[in-house]
Design a protein around this motif. Structure first.
Motif, PDB file in Angstrom:
ATOM      1  N   ALA A 149      12.959  -5.726  -6.158  1.00 53.78           N
ATOM      2  CA  ALA A 149      12.688  -5.189  -7.491  1.00 53.78           C
ATOM      3  C   ALA A 149      12.054  -3.806  -7.384  1.00 53.78           C
ATOM      4  CB  ALA A 149      11.768  -6.136  -8.259  1.00 53.78           C
ATOM      5  N   ALA A 150      11.181  -3.611  -6.390  1.00 55.53           N
ATOM      6  CA  ALA A 150      10.573  -2.302  -6.180  1.00 55.53           C
ATOM      7  C   ALA A 150      11.618  -1.276  -5.751  1.00 55.53           C
ATOM      8  CB  ALA A 150       9.467  -2.402  -5.133  1.00 55.53           C
ATOM      9  N   VAL A 151      12.563  -1.709  -4.929  1.00 54.46           N
ATOM     10  CA  VAL A 151      13.652  -0.812  -4.520  1.00 54.46           C
ATOM     11  C   VAL A 151      14.469  -0.393  -5.743  1.00 54.46           C
ATOM     12  CG1 VAL A 151      15.811  -0.666  -3.211  1.00 54.46           C
ATOM     13  CG2 VAL A 151      13.772  -1.737  -2.178  1.00 54.46           C
ATOM     14  N   THR A 152      14.727  -1.339  -6.631  1.00 51.31           N
ATOM     15  CA  THR A 152      15.471  -1.033  -7.852  1.00 51.31           C
ATOM     16  C   THR A 152      14.740  -0.007  -8.715  1.00 51.31           C
ATOM     17  OG1 THR A 152      16.389  -3.268  -7.869  1.00 51.31           O
ATOM     18  CG2 THR A 152      16.505  -2.041  -9.931  1.00 51.31           C
ATOM     19  N   ALA A 153      13.400  -0.053  -8.660  1.00 54.77           N
ATOM     20  CA  ALA A 153      12.596   0.883  -9.458  1.00 54.77           C
ATOM     21  C   ALA A 153      12.587   2.289  -8.880  1.00 54.77           C
ATOM     22  CB  ALA A 153      11.165   0.360  -9.561  1.00 54.77           C
ATOM     23  N   GLY A 154      13.143   2.459  -7.700  1.00 55.27           N
ATOM     24  CA  GLY A 154      13.261   3.794  -7.132  1.00 55.27           C
ATOM     25  C   GLY A 154      11.989   4.338  -6.518  1.00 55.27           C
ATOM     26  N   LEU A 155      11.086   3.440  -6.119  1.00 54.20           N
ATOM     27  CA  LEU A 155       9.831   3.889  -5.514  1.00 54.20           C
ATOM     28  C   LEU A 155       9.956   3.938  -3.999  1.00 54.20           C
ATOM     29  CD1 LEU A 155       7.289   1.870  -7.676  1.00 54.20           C
ATOM     30  CD2 LEU A 155       8.103   4.207  -8.009  1.00 54.20           C
ATOM     31  N   SER A 156       9.089   4.744  -3.389  1.00 58.65           N
ATOM     32  CA  SER A 156       9.140   4.906  -1.935  1.00 58.65           C
ATOM     33  C   SER A 156       7.983   4.213  -1.240  1.00 58.65           C
ATOM     34  CB  SER A 156       9.138   6.392  -1.569  1.00 58.65           C
ATOM     35  OG  SER A 156       7.958   7.029  -2.051  1.00 58.65           O
ATOM     36  N   LEU A 196      11.277  -5.902   6.737  1.00 59.83           N
ATOM     37  CA  LEU A 196      12.393  -5.601   5.836  1.00 59.83           C
ATOM     38  C   LEU A 196      12.108  -4.346   5.023  1.00 59.83           C
ATOM     39  CD1 LEU A 196      15.053  -6.255   4.417  1.00 59.83           C
ATOM     40  CD2 LEU A 196      13.792  -7.835   2.924  1.00 59.83           C
ATOM     41  N   ALA A 197      10.895  -4.243   4.497  1.00 54.68           N
ATOM     42  CA  ALA A 197      10.533  -3.073   3.697  1.00 54.68           C
ATOM     43  C   ALA A 197      10.634  -1.788   4.516  1.00 54.68           C
ATOM     44  CB  ALA A 197       9.116  -3.245   3.145  1.00 54.68           C
ATOM     45  N   ARG A 198      10.197  -1.853   5.747  1.00 56.04           N
ATOM     46  CA  ARG A 198      10.272  -0.662   6.602  1.00 56.04           C
ATOM     47  C   ARG A 198      11.723  -0.306   6.897  1.00 56.04           C
ATOM     48  NH1 ARG A 198       8.307   2.937   6.793  1.00 56.04           N
ATOM     49  NH2 ARG A 198       8.010   3.448   8.997  1.00 56.04           N
ATOM     50  N   SER A 199      12.564  -1.333   7.068  1.00 53.79           N
ATOM     51  CA  SER A 199      13.980  -1.057   7.341  1.00 53.79           C
ATOM     52  C   SER A 199      14.660  -0.403   6.148  1.00 53.79           C
ATOM     53  CB  SER A 199      14.705  -2.352   7.723  1.00 53.79           C
ATOM     54  OG  SER A 199      14.863  -3.208   6.587  1.00 53.79           O
ATOM     55  N   LEU A 200      14.062  -0.605   4.956  1.00 52.90           N
ATOM     56  CA  LEU A 200      14.596   0.013   3.736  1.00 52.90           C
ATOM     57  C   LEU A 200      14.006   1.401   3.503  1.00 52.90           C
ATOM     58  CD1 LEU A 200      14.453  -3.139   1.417  1.00 52.90           C
ATOM     59  CD2 LEU A 200      16.515  -2.063   2.368  1.00 52.90           C
ATOM     60  N   GLY A 201      13.175   1.847   4.423  1.00 52.21           N
ATOM     61  CA  GLY A 201      12.617   3.198   4.336  1.00 52.21           C
ATOM     62  C   GLY A 201      11.371   3.322   3.487  1.00 52.21           C
ATOM     63  N   LEU A 202      10.720   2.210   3.182  1.00 50.36           N
ATOM     64  CA  LEU A 202       9.533   2.238   2.324  1.00 50.36           C
ATOM     65  C   LEU A 202       8.258   2.368   3.143  1.00 50.36           C
ATOM     66  CD1 LEU A 202      10.465  -0.676  -0.096  1.00 50.36           C
ATOM     67  CD2 LEU A 202      10.604   1.759  -0.580  1.00 50.36           C
ATOM     68  N   SER A 203       7.281   3.087   2.588  1.00 49.56           N
ATOM     69  CA  SER A 203       5.928   3.058   3.123  1.00 49.56           C
ATOM     70  C   SER A 203       5.284   1.769   2.651  1.00 49.56           C
ATOM     71  CB  SER A 203       5.114   4.254   2.616  1.00 49.56           C
ATOM     72  OG  SER A 203       5.664   5.462   3.082  1.00 49.56           O
ATOM     73  N   VAL A 204       4.598   1.071   3.579  1.00 50.09           N
ATOM     74  CA  VAL A 204       4.117  -0.269   3.257  1.00 50.09           C
ATOM     75  C   VAL A 204       2.618  -0.387   3.503  1.00 50.09           C
ATOM     76  CG1 VAL A 204       4.346  -2.734   3.706  1.00 50.09           C
ATOM     77  CG2 VAL A 204       6.357  -1.244   3.888  1.00 50.09           C
ATOM     78  N   GLY A 214       4.917  -2.553  10.986  1.00 55.52           N
ATOM     79  CA  GLY A 214       5.133  -1.188  10.510  1.00 55.52           C
ATOM     80  C   GLY A 214       4.330  -0.760   9.305  1.00 55.52           C
ATOM     81  N   ALA A 215       3.372  -1.579   8.856  1.00 56.61           N
ATOM     82  CA  ALA A 215       2.519  -1.175   7.728  1.00 56.61           C
ATOM     83  C   ALA A 215       1.573  -0.066   8.164  1.00 56.61           C
ATOM     84  CB  ALA A 215       1.722  -2.367   7.213  1.00 56.61           C
ATOM     85  N   PHE A 216       1.183   0.778   7.211  1.00 52.19           N
ATOM     86  CA  PHE A 216       0.250   1.859   7.543  1.00 52.19           C
ATOM     87  C   PHE A 216      -1.175   1.559   7.083  1.00 52.19           C
ATOM     88  CE2 PHE A 216       1.107   2.951   3.152  1.00 52.19           C
ATOM     89  CZ  PHE A 216      -0.051   3.577   2.701  1.00 52.19           C
ATOM     90  N   ARG A 217      -1.347   0.506   6.243  1.00 53.69           N
ATOM     91  CA  ARG A 217      -2.676   0.261   5.676  1.00 53.69           C
ATOM     92  C   ARG A 217      -2.838  -1.218   5.369  1.00 53.69           C
ATOM     93  NH1 ARG A 217      -3.282   3.506   0.509  1.00 53.69           N
ATOM     94  NH2 ARG A 217      -2.358   1.674  -0.484  1.00 53.69           N
ATOM     95  N   LEU A 218      -4.094  -1.662   5.434  1.00 54.92           N
ATOM     96  CA  LEU A 218      -4.442  -3.029   5.057  1.00 54.92           C
ATOM     97  C   LEU A 218      -5.489  -2.982   3.956  1.00 54.92           C
ATOM     98  CD1 LEU A 218      -3.877  -6.029   6.169  1.00 54.92           C
ATOM     99  CD2 LEU A 218      -6.214  -5.856   7.067  1.00 54.92           C
ATOM    100  N   ARG A 219      -5.224  -3.712   2.878  1.00 52.01           N
ATOM    101  CA  ARG A 219      -6.176  -3.785   1.769  1.00 52.01           C
ATOM    102  C   ARG A 219      -6.974  -5.086   1.877  1.00 52.01           C
ATOM    103  NH1 ARG A 219      -4.040  -3.654  -4.368  1.00 52.01           N
ATOM    104  NH2 ARG A 219      -4.279  -1.404  -4.081  1.00 52.01           N
ATOM    105  N   LEU A 220      -8.285  -4.952   1.835  1.00 55.08           N
ATOM    106  CA  LEU A 220      -9.179  -6.104   1.784  1.00 55.08           C
ATOM    107  C   LEU A 220      -9.640  -6.254   0.344  1.00 55.08           C
ATOM    108  CD1 LEU A 220     -11.266  -5.400   5.013  1.00 55.08           C
ATOM    109  CD2 LEU A 220      -9.284  -6.925   4.766  1.00 55.08           C
TER     110      LEU A 220
END
Length: 400
Positions: A96-103, A137-145, A171-177
């Motif tokens: 759904a996020a991919v459909t929204a056109g976000l990176s 999967l998200a990283r393979s789609l080119g998204l920052s995660v 491949g995530a760049f950040r962790l939210r606590l």
């Protein structure tokens, strides 16, 4: 990031030391009864970026087509900021996020055993496998995660470290606590963030809730513990008691820790008023940083000190925020304030008449439960002037 030798936060690099991720359009809108229109979300996104916000969590695409189109509209603005979607850790939310056109996406998963079992009927092994699979999967789609650990404040810290390593490997760049239920205090916040920071090279973000009135304090403690990203909302708008207020975190970091987050202090009050209007919630007069009364003074002791030397009762300069001190006349005013207020109207008043005016001021303020408007103050002065003149008039001889 922590220094591996001292286990203390490394000195911030030049420029922005702490990054604020504003989630007004997502978590803020989850406040009861708040519903932003698409037009309002677009305007707020532009205002947030104009104020210096580097990242906006703009919405939840899994809500449906209307939300997806709104996110697409925000993305089309091509603002100089990261625009991210909040998603559950699932393929459907991700697409759904991919459909929204976000990176960029924030993929959230319960981290506590209580939520894993009670909400999803799952265990830790499932969580680790799901993070590796969906983030990959998200990283393979080119998204920052970014990976969000929901209810991190009630999770096993060792498991949080395992989640961090799994997220980093995928491949995530950040962790939210996330202190999802607002149960932490500054000391436990610092300890938790420091524990995860020492065990992982991921950038850390802290997401506070204000159930105990500690969201700002906890966010500052998280930064001191090693987090370099803070999740905030304008005025603290959010679920239940709300989130850490953007304006409080930005200014408190600057004032207490000398850390910059790139926010324009002069834009904060206008931004708060814009969010309050869109949310249909009045901005409290005493709201820290942006409230109407935070630089307003009535107390005679305070006013007298400010008139002599601003540093006596000024820790945060209102000029930093594009504002100034305002002195109002009320029950707690002193003679100095009365004389200053009348001088502003071109009237010089001596101590005797000033005290006579002050008596009237206190009676009026007690009766009306408010401050004394300038016109009423002038009437009190004129009454006192007439009374003084009558007292000076010589008595007429008997029989005259």
């Amino acid at each position: 990031m922590l220094d591996p030798v001292s286990e203390r936060p490394r000195p911030p690099s030049a420029g922005r030391a702490v990054f604020l991720n504003d989630t007004t359009l997502r978590d803020g809108e989850q406040a009861p009864g708040v519903a932003f229109s698409r037009k309002e979300k677009l305007a707020l996104a532009e205002a947030l970026v104009a104020a210096g916000v580097p990242e906006i969590e703009a919405g939840t695409p899994a809500m449906g087509d209307e939300e997806i189109e709104t996110l697409r509209s925000i993305a089309s603005l091509k603002l100089p900021a990261r625009i991210a979607a909040w998603c559950r850790m699932s393929e459907n939310d991700l697409m759904a996020a991919v459909t929204a056109g976000l990176s960029a996406v924030n993929l959230s998963i319960p981290a506590s055993d209580t939520q894993l079992a009670g909400k999803l009927g799952r265990d830790r092994a499932w969580a680790l496998e799901t993070v590796e699979r969906v983030v990959g999967l998200a990283r393979s789609l080119g998204l920052s995660v970014a990976v969000g650990c929901e209810d991190a404040s009630r999770a096993d810290p060792d498991f949080l470290c395992r989640l961090a390593r799994a997220a980093q490997k995928a491949g995530a760049f950040r962790l939210r606590l996330a202190d999802t239920l607002g149960v932490l205090d500054p000391f436990s916040t610092h300890a938790l963030v420091r524990r995860v920071a020492v065990a992982s090279d991921l950038e850390l973000e802290f997401h506070a809730h204000d159930d105990l009135g500690l969201a700002t304090a906890n966010t500052l403690a998280a930064v001191m513990g090693g987090a370099r990203h803070a999740s905030v909302t304008v005025t603290g708008l959010g679920e239940r008691a709300g989130n850490a207020p953007l304006e409080e975190v930005a200014i408190a970091l600057r004032q207490t820790a000398r850390l910059e987050c790139g926010i324009d202090p002069g834009a904060l009050r206008a931004l708060a008023l814009q969010v309050s209007a869109a949310a249909g919630r009045a901005l409290p007069r005493a709201k820290a940083i942006v409230g109407e009364d935070v630089f307003t003074h009535e107390s005679g002791i305070h006013v007298s000190g400010l008139l002599k030397d601003r540093s006596t009762y000024e820790a945060l300069s209102p000029q930093v925020l594009g504002r100034d001190h305002l002195v109002v006349i009320g029950k707690h005013s002193g003679l100095a304030a009365i004389q200053m207020a009348l001088a502003d109207q071109g009237v010089q008043v001596d101590a005797e008449r000033g005290r006579a005016v002050l008596e009237r001021v206190r009676a009026f303020a007690t009766r009306t439960k408010g401050v004394v408007p300038p016109a009423i103050l002038r009437e009190f002065y004129e009454d006192a002037f007439r009374e003084a003149a009558l007292r000076r008039r010589p008595a007429r001889p008997v029989g005259a």
